[in-house]
Design an enzyme around this catalytic site. Structure first.
Site, PDB file in Angstrom:
ATOM      1  N   TYR A 164       9.682  -4.035  -9.058  1.00  0.00           N
ATOM      2  CA  TYR A 164       8.587  -3.409  -9.793  1.00  0.00           C
ATOM      3  C   TYR A 164       7.628  -2.539  -8.999  1.00  0.00           C
ATOM      4  CZ  TYR A 164       5.771  -7.472  -8.248  1.00  0.00           C
ATOM      5  OH  TYR A 164       5.144  -8.440  -7.513  1.00  0.00           O
ATOM      6  N   ASN A 168       0.985  -0.069   5.880  1.00  0.00           N
ATOM      7  CA  ASN A 168       1.491  -0.726   4.674  1.00  0.00           C
ATOM      8  C   ASN A 168       2.244  -1.969   5.111  1.00  0.00           C
ATOM      9  OD1 ASN A 168       2.572  -1.458   2.192  1.00  0.00           O
ATOM     10  ND2 ASN A 168       4.267   0.005   2.346  1.00  0.00           N
ATOM     11  N   GLY A 169       1.790  -3.126   4.664  1.00  0.00           N
ATOM     12  CA  GLY A 169       2.453  -4.369   5.043  1.00  0.00           C
ATOM     13  C   GLY A 169       1.449  -5.460   5.330  1.00  0.00           C
ATOM     14  N   GLY A 211      -1.367   1.147  -4.866  1.00  0.00           N
ATOM     15  CA  GLY A 211      -2.662   0.599  -4.502  1.00  0.00           C
ATOM     16  C   GLY A 211      -3.786   1.290  -5.231  1.00  0.00           C
ATOM     17  N   CYS A 214       0.843  -1.195   0.000  1.00  0.00           N
ATOM     18  CA  CYS A 214       0.000   0.000   0.000  1.00  0.00           C
ATOM     19  C   CYS A 214       0.880   1.247   0.000  1.00  0.00           C
ATOM     20  CB  CYS A 214      -0.896   0.019   1.234  1.00  0.00           C
ATOM     21  SG  CYS A 214      -1.975  -1.424   1.379  1.00  0.00           S
TER      22      CYS A 214
END
Length: 562
Positions: free
Chosen positions: A263, A105-106, A31, A2
């Protein structure tokens, strides 16, 4: 995976929401499932706007007008093993104690254990399946133990220590305490990225931003910034506007997720002192050498077999170009991308992924017809997208199709925030390169070696690049006062290695078989609930315990906007 943001402005008469919205656009690639912003007004009231969809769709002008206050946090969601319901859009909020909002985020790997702790020990209700809600409530429960009308920085750091000691997995977070300030913290392994930046204004005051990637900070003229270290936290009270850093728990390892450099991150970002762009260029060089080696084993020369190198847009472009230069083979853009279609591996089922590839890419016959082509992509996950791309190349007239991956064979699931697939659904699971080539329809498949990929993500030469970048910033950003506050940790500790569990099956947090089993059950349950909705037009009463709500019990933008 995210995108997260936090911003506090020194001018308390100014709203931070427009800048948070603009910053969200820079992180949209992290996201596309949902977006949210929560701001805090002068009197400590929270104002929220969030929902499913892209930032530009969720944050309409009318909705943004209700987001007032000089500090706030934002989130861009990429779903993992949970559902994609609106109720799981972030930031999340709890009213007790003090009022806290959090973006995460995670991915936590001990969610079931934490859920039991929430229920049986601290008696907090968790309304969704999101581990981010667990993380927020754990932080809230730790703060509540102080039983004080007002907390200070020291109390917050102690509460965060309790969080670090109970949580397992990957987490980079921004949080906001109502009327107090913003907080940023990162897991003890540094798996997910997080940076803080400082912007000196003409009147001598300073604004602060915390973000997932450096590109957001630079774009908003936060010209002095650094990475928050593994196990470290920072608190920026809105009244003093003086950030305080603390190593809350010892750094267990410095192992960023290598997928950021392959990426996920933007190429113009620098994460943990490593240039994403430079890493991808180097991946192209290493990949070319491996391709030459593979051809030499069968007594052939690459230059005689391959006519053109074509990237699979977008993230593989830089690697493909450098690969073509190294091989001395022409580089061409053979696929035109529709930028309004998101990543295909995010799609919930195989059929949607296959049709999405055709919507996303169009092959130009002039670059394929009668040629032997080398297609370069960042990775091969399920093989669905790769197979469709190979088919498109052949339909466009390609004589031979070789396929190269900038990353090694993905044989295991990603457990720290990228929902690739169940292990058995990965095309590389229990297959060699010849078998993979046959499945995706390529004449031959080439993979980057793990050793080479890791060597592409080293700091040595790239730190010089960062120093040059700092040297070119305006003189105002070199102020000694700023350096003492923000750049006091500019000399980053060495990176031990990278999180590469998707290739090796060995994760930095240890044995995660229990979590992998849980994640597979969660995906199966979500698929079953979706099928029942499609077939029966609704859920049976026996399944309601597992249903995902489309709305939530939450805060609303109503009443006083002061």
């Amino acid at each position: 995976m995210c995108g997260i943001l936090a911003l506090v402005l020194s001018d308390q008469e100014k709203n931070c929401a427009p800048e948070l919205f603009d910053g969200s656009l820079f992180l949209q690639h992290r996201g596309q499932d949902a977006a949210g912003i929560v701001t805090c007004g002068r009197r400590g009231r929270f104002y929220q706007c969030k929902g499913n969809g892209m930032a530009r769709d969720v944050f309409t002008q009318q909705r943004m007008s209700g987001l007032v206050g000089n500090m706030g946090i934002a989130h861009l969601r990429y779903p993992t093993a949970g559902s994609s319901s609106t109720s799981e859009a972030q930031p999340f909020y709890v009213n007790s104690p003090y009022g806290i909002s959090l973006s995460h985020n995670g991915n936590l790997t001990n969610g079931e254990e934490l859920q039991k702790y929430m229920d049986e020990v601290v008696h907090r209700h968790i309304n969704t399946d999101s581990d981010s809600e667990l993380l927020l409530n754990l932080f809230a429960s730790e703060l509540a133990t102080y039983d004080k009308s007002r907390v200070n920085n020291n109390d917050i750091f102690k509460a965060l220590k309790g969080v670090f000691e109970k949580v397992k997995g990957a987490y980079a977070c921004t949080a906001m305490l109502a009327g107090y300030g913003i907080i940023g913290f990162r897991d003890p392994h540094g798996i997910r990225p997080l940076l803080i930046g400082e912007r000196l204004k003409e009147d001598g005051t300073k604004d602060y931003m915390i973000a997932s990637e450096s590109v957001v900070l630079k774009a908003h003229k936060f010209q002095v910034y650094r990475d928050i270290l593994p196990g470290e936290a920072v608190i920026i009270p809105k009244n003093t506007m003086k950030p305080e850093f603390k190593q809350v728990v010892p750094l267990q390892s410095y192992t960023p997720d290598i997928f950021e450099y392959v990426y996920f991150a933007r190429p113009d970002s620098v994460l943990d002192g490593i240039s994403v762009y430079r890493s991808r260029l180097e991946m192209g060089v290493k990949l070319a050498k491996n391709i030459e080696l593979q051809f030499s084993k069968i007594d052939k020369k690459v230059i005689e077999e391959i006519d053109v190198v074509i990237p699979v847009p977008d993230t593989s472009r830089h690697s493909a170009l450098e690969c073509a230069v190294s091989l001395n083979i022409p580089y061409r853009e053979g696929f035109i991308k529709n930028r309004y279609v998101g990543r295909t591996f995010i799609m919930p089922d195989q059929q949607q992924r296959q049709s999405s590839v055709r919507r996303k890419l169009n092959a130009m016959a002039s670059e394929f017809y009668g040629k032997s082509v080398l297609l370069v992509d960042d990775s091969i996950v399920r093989g669905t997208t790769s197979k469709e791309i190979v088919n498109m190349a052949r339909e466009a007239g390609a004589k031979k199709v070789y396929f190269a991956s900038c990353s090694p064979v993905i044989r295991h699931n990603h457990i720290y925030g990228i929902d690739l697939a169940d292990t058995t659904a990965l095309v590389g699971y229990n297959r060699n390169e010849e078998e993979i080539a046959k499945i995706i329809g390529a004449d031959q498949v080439f993979y980057q070696t793990l050793k080479d990929m890791i060597s592409c993500c080293q700091r040595d030469e790239q730190i010089k690049e960062n120093e040059l970048e700092l040297a070119l910033t305006p003189v105002v950003s070199r102020d000694d006062t700023i350096n003492s506050q923000i750049m006091n940790n500019n000399q980053l500790p060495p990176i031990d290695s990278f999180e590469v569990g998707v290739f090796t099956g060995e994760y930095v947090t240890g044995n995660e078989e229990e979590y992998l089993s849980f994640a597979e059950k969660a995906r199966a349950l979500n698929a079953r609930l979706k099928d029942m909705n499609q077939i029966d037009g609704g859920l049976h009463s026996l399944d309601m315990a597992d249903a995902k709500a489309e709305s939530e019990i939450s805060i609303f933008n109503s009443g006083d906007y002061s």
